[in-house]
Motif scaffolding. Structure first.
Motif, PDB file in Angstrom:
ATOM      1  N   ASP A  67      49.402 -18.252  17.947  1.00 51.34           N
ATOM      2  CA  ASP A  67      50.187 -18.723  19.156  1.00 51.34           C
ATOM      3  C   ASP A  67      49.570 -20.134  19.604  1.00 51.34           C
ATOM      4  O   ASP A  67      48.209 -20.069  20.040  1.00 51.34           O
ATOM      5  N   LEU A  87      60.181 -19.800  16.963  1.00 54.26           N
ATOM      6  CA  LEU A  87      59.179 -18.688  17.805  1.00 54.26           C
ATOM      7  C   LEU A  87      59.666 -17.733  18.717  1.00 54.26           C
ATOM      8  O   LEU A  87      59.501 -16.629  18.759  1.00 54.26           O
ATOM      9  N   TYR A 126      59.305 -19.522  10.271  1.00 54.64           N
ATOM     10  CA  TYR A 126      58.093 -18.702  11.004  1.00 54.64           C
ATOM     11  C   TYR A 126      57.608 -17.857  10.083  1.00 54.64           C
ATOM     12  O   TYR A 126      58.093 -16.585  10.053  1.00 54.64           O
TER      13      TYR A 126
END
Length: 330
Positions: free
Chosen positions: A326, A172, A209
């Motif tokens: 998120d 991230l 990701y």
């Protein structure tokens, strides 16, 4: 084991590693409560906060700090502001040293509770929660914990922590490093900036990701590597990233034929049909309603039935659909 299965296994494992930093100890919950928690998190990640609430409540009431955090997030999003119920669950989670809950409580300055004066007194002032989160995260970061380093970045907004986390392998943080550099942060010669952007997107993509995977795919396409682009789009779709599942399914069905995928009407229809379960989550409903009939017009009734069966089997054997919001939302 095939190369594709190995990649899929790695991606799923990496996504598990992206789950939030938890407490050292957490209340044990039953398998049924854990199943409800996971279902609630899945719904939350599909932008179905209201639908997630009853599932998350089951595990939150049993004392699970992560369910408590997600429940607080879902309640806040449902009401569009911090209310009594949301704050109660943030504080329950923070009381178990959940850093994400502490940070959300620390970000509260003026909320509807304060304005309406109809909420119970907070356990601590916002700044105390933030300082507690910072203390715990710093201790973990000093031991080399990459996620704790990212938490330190969220608390302090110091770019040095973001780079430390990215360098330590947090996917991230690597994604946000790429985004930051792409937007002009830091000092680079023009060609060095583009190299740095690609470096961090690639590392984050290889870490599993999904948003980085698509950004890296786009970079490959821009320089003419269409095969590389197609490969990364397929890998991203395997994570359940809803946006890419739609694009991949439409590409397979040649709606339109932009990237040269071999025509596969059954798989293309199946993937778009799978997105129907979102029922409006993330704005997918309109895309599905427009595209699915266009694919169906090229198919026989038997092919459509086969595609629906394929869709069911795919959903059962792959990660759930998600928009990967998120965890630490604003």
């Amino acid at each position: 084991m095939s190369r594709r299965i190995l990649m899929t296994t790695r991606i799923i494992f990496t996504l598990l590693l992206l789950l939030p930093l938890g407490c050292q100890a957490n209340t044990q919950i039953t398998p049924n409560q854990d199943s409800a928690k996971q279902q609630g998190i899945n719904l939350y990640n599909q932008y179905k906060a209201t639908s997630a609430i009853p599932f998350l409540t089951t595990a939150a009431e049993a004392g699970d700090h992560e369910a408590q955090y997600y429940l607080a997030e879902a309640l806040r999003k449902k009401n569009h502001y911090m209310n009594e119920d949301a704050k109660k669950w943030y504080e329950a989670s923070a009381g178990q040293d959940d850093l994400y809950a502490m940070i959300q409580l620390g970000r509260i300055e003026h909320d509807m509770c304060e304005i309406s004066n109809d909420c119970s007194a907070s356990q601590k002032p916002a700044i105390e929660w933030l300082n507690q989160a910072k203390k715990i995260a710093k201790e973990k970061a000093d031991t080399g914990d990459a996620e704790a380093m990212y938490i330190m970045y969220e608390i302090t907004l110091e770019d040095a922590w973001l780079e430390k986390s990215a360098s330590a392998g947090n996917a991230l943080a690597q994604y946000w490093m790429a985004v930051s550099i792409k937007q002009g942060d830091g000092f680079f010669l023009p060609w060095k900036r583009s190299e740095a952007v690609e470096k961090w997107f690639k590392l984050s993509a290889e870490g599993g990701y999904p948003k980085a995977m698509m950004n890296y795919a786009a970079l490959l396409y821009e320089r003419g590597d269409v095969e590389g682009y197609r490969s990364w789009v397929e890998k991203t779709a395997l994570t359940g990233y809803a946006t890419t599942v739609f694009g991949y399914g439409a590409d397979l069905a040649h709606e339109p034929d932009t990237f040269g995928y071999p025509l596969d009407l059954i798989k293309g229809y199946a993937l778009i049909y799978w997105l129907s379960e979102l029922d409006g989550g993330g704005g997918m409903k309109e895309n599905v309603e427009y595209t699915l009939p266009r694919i169906a017009a090229k198919m026989t009734a038997e092919q459509i039935e086969a595609a629906k069966k394929f869709s069911k089997e795919w959903a059962a054997s792959h990660p759930p659909l998600s928009f990967f919001p998120d965890k630490l939302s604003r």
